[in-house]
Motif scaffolding. Structure first.
Motif, mmCIF file in Angstrom:
data_model
loop_
_atom_site.group_PDB
_atom_site.id
_atom_site.type_symbol
_atom_site.label_atom_id
_atom_site.label_comp_id
_atom_site.label_asym_id
_atom_site.label_seq_id
_atom_site.Cartn_x
_atom_site.Cartn_y
_atom_site.Cartn_z
ATOM 1 N N LEU A 1 -25.154 14.517 -20.956
ATOM 2 C CA LEU A 1 -23.722 14.165 -20.952
ATOM 3 C C LEU A 1 -23.347 14.081 -22.301
ATOM 4 O O LEU A 1 -22.086 12.531 -22.273
ATOM 5 C CB LEU A 1 -23.576 12.881 -19.775
ATOM 6 C CG LEU A 1 -24.227 13.306 -18.137
ATOM 7 C CD1 LEU A 1 -24.215 12.363 -17.334
ATOM 8 C CD2 LEU A 1 -24.013 14.619 -17.843
ATOM 9 N N HIS A 2 -23.066 14.341 -23.386
ATOM 10 C CA HIS A 2 -22.621 14.072 -24.655
ATOM 11 C C HIS A 2 -21.636 15.028 -24.148
ATOM 12 O O HIS A 2 -21.848 15.773 -25.588
ATOM 13 C CB HIS A 2 -23.351 13.714 -25.958
ATOM 14 C CG HIS A 2 -24.502 12.340 -25.553
ATOM 15 N ND1 HIS A 2 -25.154 12.037 -26.365
ATOM 16 C CD2 HIS A 2 -23.717 11.772 -24.635
ATOM 17 C CE1 HIS A 2 -25.752 11.066 -26.355
ATOM 18 N NE2 HIS A 2 -24.381 10.906 -24.883
ATOM 19 N N PHE A 3 -20.729 15.892 -23.682
ATOM 20 C CA PHE A 3 -20.232 16.656 -23.409
ATOM 21 C C PHE A 3 -18.779 16.467 -24.355
ATOM 22 O O PHE A 3 -18.128 15.545 -24.609
ATOM 23 C CB PHE A 3 -19.808 17.613 -21.744
ATOM 24 C CG PHE A 3 -19.926 16.602 -21.503
ATOM 25 C CD1 PHE A 3 -18.070 16.599 -20.849
ATOM 26 C CD2 PHE A 3 -20.189 15.490 -20.558
ATOM 27 C CE1 PHE A 3 -17.609 15.296 -20.379
ATOM 28 C CE2 PHE A 3 -19.922 14.635 -19.783
ATOM 29 C CZ PHE A 3 -18.691 14.746 -19.484
ATOM 30 N N PRO A 4 -18.188 17.688 -24.477
ATOM 31 C CA PRO A 4 -16.672 17.490 -25.576
ATOM 32 C C PRO A 4 -15.718 16.134 -24.555
ATOM 33 O O PRO A 4 -15.034 17.194 -23.223
ATOM 34 C CB PRO A 4 -15.965 18.825 -25.702
ATOM 35 C CG PRO A 4 -17.105 19.880 -25.048
ATOM 36 C CD PRO A 4 -18.314 18.906 -24.589
ATOM 37 N N HIS B 1 -16.684 13.288 -23.340
ATOM 38 C CA HIS B 1 -17.627 12.284 -22.635
ATOM 39 C C HIS B 1 -17.061 10.802 -22.885
ATOM 40 O O HIS B 1 -17.002 10.385 -22.098
ATOM 41 C CB HIS B 1 -18.773 12.926 -22.997
ATOM 42 C CG HIS B 1 -19.264 12.087 -24.171
ATOM 43 N ND1 HIS B 1 -18.905 12.694 -25.605
ATOM 44 C CD2 HIS B 1 -19.471 10.940 -24.460
ATOM 45 C CE1 HIS B 1 -19.413 12.180 -26.182
ATOM 46 N NE2 HIS B 1 -19.763 10.623 -25.681
ATOM 47 N N GLU B 2 -16.272 10.907 -24.110
ATOM 48 C CA GLU B 2 -16.236 9.582 -24.064
ATOM 49 C C GLU B 2 -14.781 8.696 -23.326
ATOM 50 O O GLU B 2 -14.525 7.389 -22.985
ATOM 51 C CB GLU B 2 -15.259 9.408 -25.761
ATOM 52 C CG GLU B 2 -16.330 9.962 -27.000
ATOM 53 C CD GLU B 2 -16.329 11.035 -27.201
ATOM 54 O OE1 GLU B 2 -15.823 12.090 -26.265
ATOM 55 O OE2 GLU B 2 -16.714 11.877 -28.599
ATOM 56 N N ASN B 3 -13.913 9.607 -23.009
ATOM 57 C CA ASN B 3 -12.874 9.358 -22.238
ATOM 58 C C ASN B 3 -13.208 9.663 -20.586
ATOM 59 O O ASN B 3 -12.136 9.888 -20.205
ATOM 60 C CB ASN B 3 -11.508 10.014 -22.570
ATOM 61 C CG ASN B 3 -11.442 9.773 -24.081
ATOM 62 O OD1 ASN B 3 -11.670 8.551 -24.665
ATOM 63 N ND2 ASN B 3 -11.239 10.942 -25.376
ATOM 64 N N THR B 4 -14.390 9.561 -20.289
ATOM 65 C CA THR B 4 -14.902 10.294 -18.927
ATOM 66 C C THR B 4 -15.181 9.021 -18.198
ATOM 67 O O THR B 4 -16.393 8.775 -18.859
ATOM 68 C CB THR B 4 -15.488 11.576 -18.311
ATOM 69 O OG1 THR B 4 -14.774 12.805 -19.767
ATOM 70 C CG2 THR B 4 -15.181 12.428 -17.421
ATOM 71 N N VAL C 1 -19.529 7.742 -13.070
ATOM 72 C CA VAL C 1 -19.301 7.820 -11.059
ATOM 73 C C VAL C 1 -20.750 8.350 -10.418
ATOM 74 O O VAL C 1 -21.331 9.150 -10.689
ATOM 75 C CB VAL C 1 -18.222 7.916 -10.020
ATOM 76 C CG1 VAL C 1 -18.583 7.466 -8.832
ATOM 77 C CG2 VAL C 1 -16.909 7.106 -10.831
ATOM 78 N N ASP C 2 -22.155 6.551 -10.636
ATOM 79 C CA ASP C 2 -22.688 7.074 -9.383
ATOM 80 C C ASP C 2 -23.967 7.709 -10.702
ATOM 81 O O ASP C 2 -24.491 9.254 -9.778
ATOM 82 C CB ASP C 2 -23.088 7.462 -8.197
ATOM 83 C CG ASP C 2 -21.908 6.587 -7.395
ATOM 84 O OD1 ASP C 2 -22.790 5.606 -7.444
ATOM 85 O OD2 ASP C 2 -21.619 7.281 -6.330
ATOM 86 N N GLY C 3 -23.134 8.027 -11.648
ATOM 87 C CA GLY C 3 -24.151 9.022 -12.718
ATOM 88 C C GLY C 3 -23.507 10.344 -13.065
ATOM 89 O O GLY C 3 -24.377 11.034 -13.899
ATOM 90 N N VAL C 4 -22.398 10.843 -12.418
ATOM 91 C CA VAL C 4 -21.989 12.127 -12.437
ATOM 92 C C VAL C 4 -20.900 11.936 -13.401
ATOM 93 O O VAL C 4 -19.764 10.735 -12.309
ATOM 94 C CB VAL C 4 -21.681 12.652 -11.085
ATOM 95 C CG1 VAL C 4 -21.187 13.474 -11.430
ATOM 96 C CG2 VAL C 4 -23.434 12.620 -10.394
ATOM 97 N N PRO C 5 -20.051 12.585 -13.608
ATOM 98 C CA PRO C 5 -19.213 12.602 -14.517
ATOM 99 C C PRO C 5 -17.997 12.391 -13.829
ATOM 100 O O PRO C 5 -17.954 13.929 -13.059
ATOM 101 C CB PRO C 5 -19.678 13.593 -15.783
ATOM 102 C CG PRO C 5 -20.519 14.021 -16.363
ATOM 103 C CD PRO C 5 -21.343 13.325 -14.420
ATOM 104 N N GLU C 6 -16.767 12.037 -13.921
ATOM 105 C CA GLU C 6 -15.580 12.149 -12.598
ATOM 106 C C GLU C 6 -14.640 13.987 -12.976
ATOM 107 O O GLU C 6 -15.127 14.462 -14.176
ATOM 108 C CB GLU C 6 -14.212 10.901 -13.532
ATOM 109 C CG GLU C 6 -13.284 11.110 -12.261
ATOM 110 C CD GLU C 6 -12.271 9.619 -12.754
ATOM 111 O OE1 GLU C 6 -11.566 9.970 -12.083
ATOM 112 O OE2 GLU C 6 -11.924 10.800 -13.525
ATOM 113 N N GLY C 7 -15.466 14.581 -12.120
ATOM 114 C CA GLY C 7 -14.765 15.834 -11.624
ATOM 115 C C GLY C 7 -15.663 16.308 -11.844
ATOM 116 O O GLY C 7 -15.081 18.356 -11.443
#
Length: 396
Positions: A197-200, A202-205, A208-214
């Motif tokens: 989960l080091h996607f572009p 990711h620092e500002n995402t 929630v429950d182990g899943v990035p928002e969106g």
């Protein structure tokens, strides 16, 4: 060819069966020679990446030493039976799979490289069609194997033939290494973005429950079109390029693109060019890609991303089914239904992130396809030369 002699394999080798263990024993332990390794390589790879837990007794009985010949003894289709691979060095603590036979030399009359090339000639491969039987799977008996004949020239001639052909293989190997590096680069990026989960951005995402928002949980049928294969009757098969290429699903182990060797005039289930081929049996999760429109048999499903993001879909599936090369007693008959396959759940990122990954990975995939074309041209040149050298048509 006065110096060439016909010799039975039984005069040159003794035959042994391989190791059969449950799937729970794989993934850790000692080096293991898979069916894939034998099928895809005229000579064993320098390193055996698969691992299996074995005892001292098993490692002794199923050892791998320089000069050993390994031959596929069972397959769902006749054309995958009798594929050979030769060990050019010792493999300490390694064992080999139960779906191949090992021929261990009992004499020093054979150059290992020479026999590796000879056993892959169409002339010798054709002998397996005469001696094999078809039940639910093609099979090969020990006595039939040992009674097969090979043509042996002098050791000096064997060495010269092997040297000529090895030059082609050296170039092919270098190209194969390039493909591996390109694939690893794409797979690393997939892992970095979608697993770590080091996607572009990711620092500002928020997570929630182990899943990035969106990001959303979606099933395969939500974003991929899937065609399940169905095998035509045997009378519709041919090797004369009549109709369309046919693939059952058990070939091309570990390779990216399939080879079109068998054809069918029965147009049933089709996969279009650049489709991802997914094995639904024996074992589940092996991946290939087709360059042409083909007919697929019951062992395959053809997949295409609904929005055309084939690279993203390929590496997503590859990450999920990363153990596709393991063939053990408990997995060779594994299968998955269409309902089970379409119900596979994935965590899918927003379209913007998928497009960014696709832009990068698709460029690597195009390079891979270009390098693969060079491999095929070299392979065709070597294969045209091979029977001429082995028959004495070309004097050296």
């Amino acid at each position: 060819m006065n110096e060439w002699k016909k010799v039975k394999l039984g005069e040159l080798y003794e035959v042994h069966n391989g190791l059969s263990k449950g799937r729970q024993f794989f993934g850790t332990g000692f080096p293991f020679l898979t069916f894939s390794n034998v099928f895809n390589n005229w000579f064993l790879p320098d390193q055996l990446e698969s691992l299996v837990q074995t005892t001292d007794k098993e490692r002794d009985a199923c050892s791998i030493k320089a000069g050993d010949v390994f031959i596929t003894r069972t397959s769902e289709t006749m054309d995958e039976l009798g594929m050979s691979s030769v060990a050019l060095k010792d493999y300490p603590n390694a064992t080999y799979n139960g779906f191949t036979k090992r021929l261990r030399p009992v004499t020093d009359r054979v150059n290992p490289r020479y026999i590796g090339y000879y056993l892959r000639t169409p002339k010798f491969r054709g002998q397996f069609m005469a001696f094999s039987t078809m039940t639910t799977r093609a099979s090969l008996a020990n006595n039939d194997l040992l009674n097969m004949e090979v043509e042996l020239p002098s050791m000096e001639t064997q060495h010269r033939i092997a040297t000529i052909l090895s030059r082609y293989d050296s170039l092919i190997e270098n190209y194969q290494k390039q493909i591996k590096l390109l694939e690893e680069a794409a797979q690393r990026l997939y892992k970095e973005w979608f697993i770590d989960l080091h996607f572009p951005g990711h620092e500002n995402t928020k997570i929630v429950d182990g899943v990035p928002e969106g990001w959303e949980k979606k099933k395969l049928h939500d974003f991929a079109e899937v065609v399940m294969g169905a095998s035509p009757k045997s009378e519709f098969y041919n090797n004369e390029k009549q109709g369309l290429p046919f693939h059952q699903g058990v070939g091309s182990y570990g390779t990216r693109f399939v080879d079109d060797n068998v054809y069918t005039t029965s147009i049933t289930r089709l996969a279009k060019s650049n489709s991802i081929l997914f094995s639904v049996r024996a074992p589940v999760g092996r991946l290939n890609i087709t360059k042409n429109k083909i007919v697929i048999g019951r062992g395959l499903a053809a997949m295409n991303h609904k929005d055309g993001f084939q690279s993203f879909l390929f590496y997503m599936l590859k990450d999920r089914f990363f153990m596709d090369n393991i063939i053990g007693n408990g997995s060779i008959f594994a299968s998955i239904s269409k309902v089970e396959l379409l119900g596979q759940e994935f965590i899918v990122p927003p379209m913007k992130t998928i497009k960014a990954f696709e832009s990068f990975a698709s460029k690597l995939d195009k390079k891979i396809e270009s390098v693969d074309t060079q491999i095929r041209l070299l392979t065709e040149a070597r294969d045209r030369l091979l029977p001429k050298l082995m028959s004495g048509e070309i004097e050296i």
